[in-house]
Motif scaffolding. Structure first.
Motif, PDB file in Angstrom:
ATOM      1  N   PRO A  50       0.836  -1.144   0.006  1.00  0.00           N
ATOM      2  CA  PRO A  50       0.056  -0.094   0.089  1.00  0.00           C
ATOM      3  C   PRO A  50       0.892   1.176  -0.094  1.00  0.00           C
ATOM      4  CG  PRO A  50      -0.899  -1.346   1.574  1.00  0.00           C
ATOM      5  CD  PRO A  50       0.407  -2.162   1.103  1.00  0.00           C
ATOM      6  N   ILE A  51       2.025   1.340   0.749  1.00  0.00           N
ATOM      7  CA  ILE A  51       2.650   2.531   0.762  1.00  0.00           C
ATOM      8  C   ILE A  51       3.507   2.711  -0.575  1.00  0.00           C
ATOM      9  CG2 ILE A  51       4.763   3.828   2.075  1.00  0.00           C
ATOM     10  CD1 ILE A  51       3.874   2.555   4.422  1.00  0.00           C
ATOM     11  N   LEU A  52       4.070   1.650  -0.997  1.00  0.00           N
ATOM     12  CA  LEU A  52       4.712   1.615  -2.371  1.00  0.00           C
ATOM     13  C   LEU A  52       3.739   2.054  -3.450  1.00  0.00           C
ATOM     14  CD1 LEU A  52       7.262   1.256  -3.684  1.00  0.00           C
ATOM     15  CD2 LEU A  52       6.931  -0.972  -3.916  1.00  0.00           C
ATOM     16  N   SER A  53       2.627   1.727  -3.371  1.00  0.00           N
ATOM     17  CA  SER A  53       1.586   1.896  -4.461  1.00  0.00           C
ATOM     18  C   SER A  53       1.221   3.365  -4.203  1.00  0.00           C
ATOM     19  CB  SER A  53       0.323   1.156  -4.174  1.00  0.00           C
ATOM     20  OG  SER A  53      -0.848   1.457  -4.852  1.00  0.00           O
ATOM     21  N   ALA A  54       0.978   3.858  -2.900  1.00  0.00           N
ATOM     22  CA  ALA A  54       0.971   5.377  -2.930  1.00  0.00           C
ATOM     23  C   ALA A  54       1.944   6.195  -3.379  1.00  0.00           C
ATOM     24  CB  ALA A  54       0.668   5.662  -1.299  1.00  0.00           C
ATOM     25  N   PHE A  55       3.305   5.683  -3.297  1.00  0.00           N
ATOM     26  CA  PHE A  55       4.331   6.627  -3.694  1.00  0.00           C
ATOM     27  C   PHE A  55       4.192   6.480  -5.039  1.00  0.00           C
ATOM     28  CE2 PHE A  55       8.349   6.822  -5.668  1.00  0.00           C
ATOM     29  CZ  PHE A  55       9.137   7.902  -4.978  1.00  0.00           C
ATOM     30  N   CYS A  56       3.912   5.456  -5.730  1.00  0.00           N
ATOM     31  CA  CYS A  56       3.966   5.293  -7.368  1.00  0.00           C
ATOM     32  C   CYS A  56       2.940   6.367  -7.818  1.00  0.00           C
ATOM     33  CB  CYS A  56       3.748   3.938  -7.739  1.00  0.00           C
ATOM     34  SG  CYS A  56       5.026   2.899  -7.417  1.00  0.00           S
ATOM     35  N   GLN A  57       1.845   6.276  -7.396  1.00  0.00           N
ATOM     36  CA  GLN A  57       0.495   7.120  -7.610  1.00  0.00           C
ATOM     37  C   GLN A  57       1.038   8.589  -7.386  1.00  0.00           C
ATOM     38  OE1 GLN A  57      -2.096   5.491  -9.071  1.00  0.00           O
ATOM     39  NE2 GLN A  57      -2.488   7.466 -10.005  1.00  0.00           N
ATOM     40  N   ALA A  58       1.653   8.965  -6.226  1.00  0.00           N
ATOM     41  CA  ALA A  58       2.046  10.243  -6.262  1.00  0.00           C
ATOM     42  C   ALA A  58       2.896  10.651  -7.342  1.00  0.00           C
ATOM     43  CB  ALA A  58       2.705  10.661  -4.909  1.00  0.00           C
ATOM     44  N   TYR A  59       4.031   9.803  -7.816  1.00  0.00           N
ATOM     45  CA  TYR A  59       4.895  10.084  -9.024  1.00  0.00           C
ATOM     46  C   TYR A  59       3.808  10.308 -10.196  1.00  0.00           C
ATOM     47  CZ  TYR A  59       8.049   9.174 -12.722  1.00  0.00           C
ATOM     48  OH  TYR A  59       8.737   9.164 -13.881  1.00  0.00           O
TER      49      TYR A  59
END
Length: 156
Positions: free
Chosen positions: A67-76
């Motif tokens: 979930p945190i990695l996904s949020a980072f990628c979406q922010a990118y």
């Protein structure tokens, strides 16, 4: 009130750094499962996921990190979209009254940069989080390895 002092470093990161402080290892809760890429990521966020997971040691991220990695990628992905919009629209917009104002994409760009900095630090993606990390490479086995068995410090 929060805890004082610097945030504790994850034991795996301490181990990769070679335990420079020579402190005893702290027990850590191990999560199971490889981090699986969620289906909801668009193509830009999906490519960011592949780049990040592919650049870290195998098994570094678990399913609990997804979930945190996904949020980072979406922010990118949103950050990239804001950059592209600003390239075409510019940083300053003009309203109906003729007054100049900051393009809303600037705020989106800045917010996503802050999100990426915060999450990236937690995921070990910032240069500061990687300082001193050493990845142990498996030494090639010798053809003579295992010929002499050592038990209790003595040759058998």
């Amino acid at each position: 009130m929060g805890k004082r002092g610097p945030k504790p470093t994850h034991p795996d990161l301490v181990k990769l750094a070679g335990n420079p402080g020579h402190r005893p290892e702290k027990p850590v809760v191990r999560t199971v499962g490889e981090a699986e890429k969620p289906d909801h990521l668009d193509h830009v966020a999906s490519a960011a996921w592949d780049t990040i997971v592919g650049s870290m040691p195998p098994g570094f991220y678990s399913q609990a990190d997804a979930p945190i990695l996904s949020a980072f990628c979406q922010a990118y992905a949103l950050h990239k979209l804001a950059v592209e919009a600003l390239e075409t629209e510019g940083h300053i917009s003009v309203g109906q009254s003729g007054a100049a104002y900051q393009n809303p994409w600037v705020s989106i760009l800045n917010k996503q940069a802050m999100t990426m900095a915060s999450l990236g630090d937690r995921l070990g993606l910032s240069p500061a989080a990687r300082v001193g990390l050493k990845v142990e490479h498996e030494k090639p086995k010798s053809k003579f390895e295992g010929l002499i068995a050592i038990q209790g410090g003595r040759k058998k």
